[in-house]
Scaffold this active site. Structure first.
Site, short mmCIF file in Angstrom:
data_model
loop_
_atom_site.label_atom_id
_atom_site.label_comp_id
_atom_site.label_asym_id
_atom_site.label_seq_id
_atom_site.Cartn_x
_atom_site.Cartn_y
_atom_site.Cartn_z
N THR A 1 0.75 -1.15 0.02
CA THR A 1 0.16 -0.03 -0.04
C THR A 1 0.79 1.25 0.07
OG1 THR A 1 -1.97 1.12 0.96
CG2 THR A 1 -0.60 -0.11 2.46
N LYS B 1 3.31 1.34 -3.96
CA LYS B 1 2.76 0.66 -4.91
C LYS B 1 3.32 0.69 -6.34
CE LYS B 1 -1.92 0.78 -3.09
NZ LYS B 1 -3.45 1.02 -3.33
N ASP C 1 -6.98 -3.51 -6.85
CA ASP C 1 -7.64 -2.35 -6.39
C ASP C 1 -8.70 -2.15 -7.65
OD1 ASP C 1 -6.36 -1.61 -4.04
OD2 ASP C 1 -4.72 -0.52 -5.38
N ASN D 1 -11.16 16.75 -12.51
CA ASN D 1 -10.14 16.71 -11.88
C ASN D 1 -9.89 18.04 -11.48
OD1 ASN D 1 -8.32 15.54 -9.86
ND2 ASN D 1 -6.53 15.85 -11.34
N THR E 1 -7.01 19.46 -11.40
CA THR E 1 -5.91 19.63 -12.34
C THR E 1 -6.19 18.97 -13.57
OG1 THR E 1 -4.38 19.90 -10.34
CG2 THR E 1 -3.41 19.90 -12.45
P1 ATR Z 1 -4.70 8.33 -4.65
O1 ATR Z 1 -3.28 7.49 -4.93
O2 ATR Z 1 -5.03 8.06 -3.01
O3 ATR Z 1 -5.56 8.43 -5.82
P2 ATR Z 1 -3.31 10.81 -5.46
O4 ATR Z 1 -2.46 10.12 -6.43
O5 ATR Z 1 -2.39 11.84 -4.24
O6 ATR Z 1 -4.19 9.81 -4.25
O7 ATR Z 1 -4.51 11.71 -5.93
C1 ATR Z 1 -5.48 12.51 -5.30
C2 ATR Z 1 -6.60 12.86 -6.08
O8 ATR Z 1 -7.27 13.80 -5.17
C3 ATR Z 1 -6.09 13.81 -7.13
O9 ATR Z 1 -7.08 13.86 -8.29
C4 ATR Z 1 -6.22 15.22 -6.52
O10 ATR Z 1 -6.28 16.33 -7.42
P3 ATR Z 1 -4.91 17.02 -8.38
O11 ATR Z 1 -4.72 15.99 -9.69
O12 ATR Z 1 -5.46 18.39 -8.85
O13 ATR Z 1 -3.92 16.98 -7.15
C5 ATR Z 1 -7.22 15.15 -5.76
N1 ATR Z 1 -7.35 16.21 -4.66
C6 ATR Z 1 -6.65 16.11 -3.65
N2 ATR Z 1 -6.91 17.29 -2.63
C7 ATR Z 1 -7.88 17.95 -3.48
C8 ATR Z 1 -8.72 19.20 -3.55
N3 ATR Z 1 -8.31 19.88 -2.23
N4 ATR Z 1 -9.47 19.72 -4.11
C9 ATR Z 1 -9.69 18.80 -5.13
N5 ATR Z 1 -8.81 17.58 -5.61
C10 ATR Z 1 -8.08 17.29 -4.91
#
Ligand code: ATR
Length: 279
Positions: free
Chosen positions: A62, A66, A102, A150, A152
């Site tokens: 985890t 990963k 997953d 997203n 971004t």
């Molecule tokens: P995981 O592996 O658990 O999916 P990650 O790779 O860190 O975690 O991805 C987190 C996701 O949550 C991303 O889509 C992120 O958006 P960005 O690509 O713009 O960073 C999103 N995310 C995290 N915090 C956020 C926030 N405050 N508002 C909107 N989206 C958020």
């Protein structure tokens, strides 16, 4: 000799995998033990070397390992390789083989609620590791239309470009997704927004959600996120992250033991544990 299984991550203390797998080993009379190990990023290679020396039978992987685990394995199954992340490793005659359960765990969970997926219009919120596993697996399964939104958008564009399986996909800003929400049959929330202790947060407004939609959130702590609560208020069907967690564990257990475990038993075990830890 007793077989040894593990989960490695950092932090790992609150993982429910040991409880779930040890209960299954006992239930099916398998002489094995499953143990959590907190492994720092810089120690990952040494840890895997140690697992090889001990002839460990298998392990889950985890956050944050990963992706990094891949270069330390002998082979990786094609879906896991395309996703670029491994969460399950099996020792197959001394060779460490990586899998990703997953995405397939998530899709199994979804299929337990919805008969037909391929013709549904899907929106995934987020473009991180979890979104990637789910998008790739849905595309692999032949779901025809999967849009992404997203914070971004360029990250979502890259995710779609890198997927080797075809799906029709539009990339939306969060505002556009809010406006166009009524177009979607299935909405999948994959970001960490709404997770305890920040459970009042939600990533977008459900103002335009249609009543017949299905809304799923991969978070399971809290059991009902603010997003799911609002979706339920609007009459939509909802699903939290428990089934994804249980199904990914069940698929790992099956890879290791060839036994299809009892999903209800696993779910009850996890819910019991969460009931004891959530206030
Ligand atoms: P995981 O592996 O658990 O999916 P990650 O790779 O860190 O975690 O991805 C987190 C996701 O949550 C991303 O889509 C992120 O958006 P960005 O690509 O713009 O960073 C999103 N995310 C995290 N915090 C956020 C926030 N405050 N508002 C909107 N989206 C958020």
């Amino acid at each position: 000799m007793k077989k040894l299984y593990a989960v490695i991550g950092n932090p790992i203390a609150h993982s429910m995998s040991p409880l779930m797998h040890n209960d299954l080993f006992q239930h099916y009379g398998i002489d094995a033990h499953y143990q959590a190990f907190a492994i720092k990023e810089e120690d990952l290679a040494e840890a895997v070397k140690g697992f090889r020396a001990m002839n460990m039978s298998g392990f889950n992987v985890t956050v944050p390992h990963k992706v990094a685990i891949i270069s330390l394995l002998d082979d990786v199954d094609p879906l896991a390789r395309s996703i670029g992340a491994v969460n399950t490793v099996a020792n197959e005659n001394g060779r460490l083989i990586g899998y990703n359960t997953d995405g397939s765990g998530y899709v199994k969970a979804l299929k337990s609620e919805l008969q037909e997926l391929k013709e549904k219009k899907v929106l995934i919120i987020g473009a991180g590791g979890a979104a990637r596993a789910i998008y790739f697996t849905l595309a692999f399964e032949g779901v025809a239309h999967i849009d992404l939104t997203n914070r971004t958008p360029t990250k979502a564009e890259r995710l779609v470009e890198e997927c080797p399986y075809h799906a029709k996909s539009n990339i939306l800003s969060l505002n556009e997704a809010e406006e166009q929400l009524a177009a979607y049959d299935i909405i999948i929330q994959t970001t960490s927004l709404g997770m305890s202790p920040n459970s009042e947060c939600k990533v977008l407004s459900l103002h335009n959600l249609k009543e017949s939609a299905f809304v799923s959130d991969i978070i399971y702590n809290p059991l009902e996120t603010e997003l799911l609560r609002q979706a339920r208020d609007k009459g939509a069907k909802t699903q939290n992250g428990i089934q994804m967690f249980v199904q990914q564990g069940a698929l790992a257990f099956e890879i290791w033991t060839n036994v299809k475990p009892d999903i209800n038993r696993m779910t009850n075990k996890v819910l019991q544990q969460l009931g004891g830890t959530i206030c």
